[in-house]
Write a protein that holds these residues in place. Structure first.
Motif, PDB file in Angstrom:
ATOM      1  N   VAL A 184       0.312   8.942  -5.996  1.00 30.81           N
ATOM      2  CA  VAL A 184       0.371  10.359  -5.660  1.00 30.81           C
ATOM      3  C   VAL A 184       1.348  11.068  -6.587  1.00 30.81           C
ATOM      4  O   VAL A 184       1.088  12.178  -7.052  1.00 30.81           O
ATOM      5  N   GLU A 185       2.472  10.428  -6.874  1.00 25.22           N
ATOM      6  CA  GLU A 185       3.445  11.047  -7.776  1.00 25.22           C
ATOM      7  C   GLU A 185       2.907  11.121  -9.197  1.00 25.22           C
ATOM      8  O   GLU A 185       3.166  12.076  -9.912  1.00 25.22           O
ATOM      9  N   THR A 203       0.824  -1.206   0.000  1.00 26.28           N
ATOM     10  CA  THR A 203       0.000   0.000   0.000  1.00 26.28           C
ATOM     11  C   THR A 203       0.856   1.253   0.000  1.00 26.28           C
ATOM     12  O   THR A 203       0.549   2.217  -0.706  1.00 26.28           O
ATOM     13  N   LYS A 204       1.951   1.239   0.764  1.00 25.95           N
ATOM     14  CA  LYS A 204       2.840   2.406   0.780  1.00 25.95           C
ATOM     15  C   LYS A 204       3.415   2.673  -0.600  1.00 25.95           C
ATOM     16  O   LYS A 204       3.455   3.811  -1.057  1.00 25.95           O
ATOM     17  N   VAL A 205       3.868   1.626  -1.269  1.00 27.18           N
ATOM     18  CA  VAL A 205       4.481   1.790  -2.595  1.00 27.18           C
ATOM     19  C   VAL A 205       3.442   2.259  -3.603  1.00 27.18           C
ATOM     20  O   VAL A 205       3.686   3.168  -4.401  1.00 27.18           O
ATOM     21  N   MET A 206       2.261   1.637  -3.563  1.00 26.78           N
ATOM     22  CA  MET A 206       1.226   2.008  -4.528  1.00 26.78           C
ATOM     23  C   MET A 206       0.727   3.427  -4.282  1.00 26.78           C
ATOM     24  O   MET A 206       0.476   4.171  -5.225  1.00 26.78           O
ATOM     25  N   GLU A 223       2.008  18.253 -13.690  1.00 28.64           N
ATOM     26  CA  GLU A 223       2.982  19.137 -14.334  1.00 28.64           C
ATOM     27  C   GLU A 223       3.622  18.457 -15.540  1.00 28.64           C
ATOM     28  O   GLU A 223       3.725  19.060 -16.619  1.00 28.64           O
ATOM     29  N   LYS A 224       4.019  17.202 -15.391  1.00 27.78           N
ATOM     30  CA  LYS A 224       4.636  16.479 -16.513  1.00 27.78           C
ATOM     31  C   LYS A 224       3.656  16.310 -17.666  1.00 27.78           C
ATOM     32  O   LYS A 224       4.033  16.435 -18.837  1.00 27.78           O
TER      33      LYS A 224
END
Length: 105
Positions: free
Chosen positions: A59-60, A51-54, A68-69
């Motif tokens: 979010v990124e 869950t932390k990685v996902m 922005e990208k």
């Protein structure tokens, strides 16, 4: 004063020997304790890490940095359409107008 059996059980349960006996029988011969400690604990830990990685990735990707990208990519793509020829601009305007009308109806 007479003490009830509840007080005796409570006193016995709070002693270290009573606590160990109670825990042993409460966990049905430690099967549930080992299951909870090693199997369930490992699964919960793995789920937490996943869950932390996902979450970090989503979010990124969809957050401010990803937005922005995406906007930079779209603006660079639109900038490549700039040729300096008036007829190609007229074609872009016509295609945009047709797209706009088709979205409305």
């Amino acid at each position: 004063r007479s003490r009830g059996l509840g007080d005796v059980y409570k006193r016995q349960k709070l002693s270290s020997f009573g606590y160990n006996i109670f825990s042993f029988f409460n966990q049905r011969f430690l099967v549930e304790m080992y299951y909870n400690k090693y199997i369930s604990g490992a699964i919960l830990y793995l789920g937490g890490q996943t869950t932390k990685v996902m979450d970090k990735g989503s979010v990124e990707k969809f957050g401010p940095a990803g937005l922005e990208k995406t906007i930079i990519y779209i603006s660079n793509s639109i900038n490549k359409l700039s040729t300096g020829v008036v007829t190609s601009y007229a074609l872009y305007i016509l295609v945009g107008l047709i797209f706009y009308i088709s979205v409305l109806f």
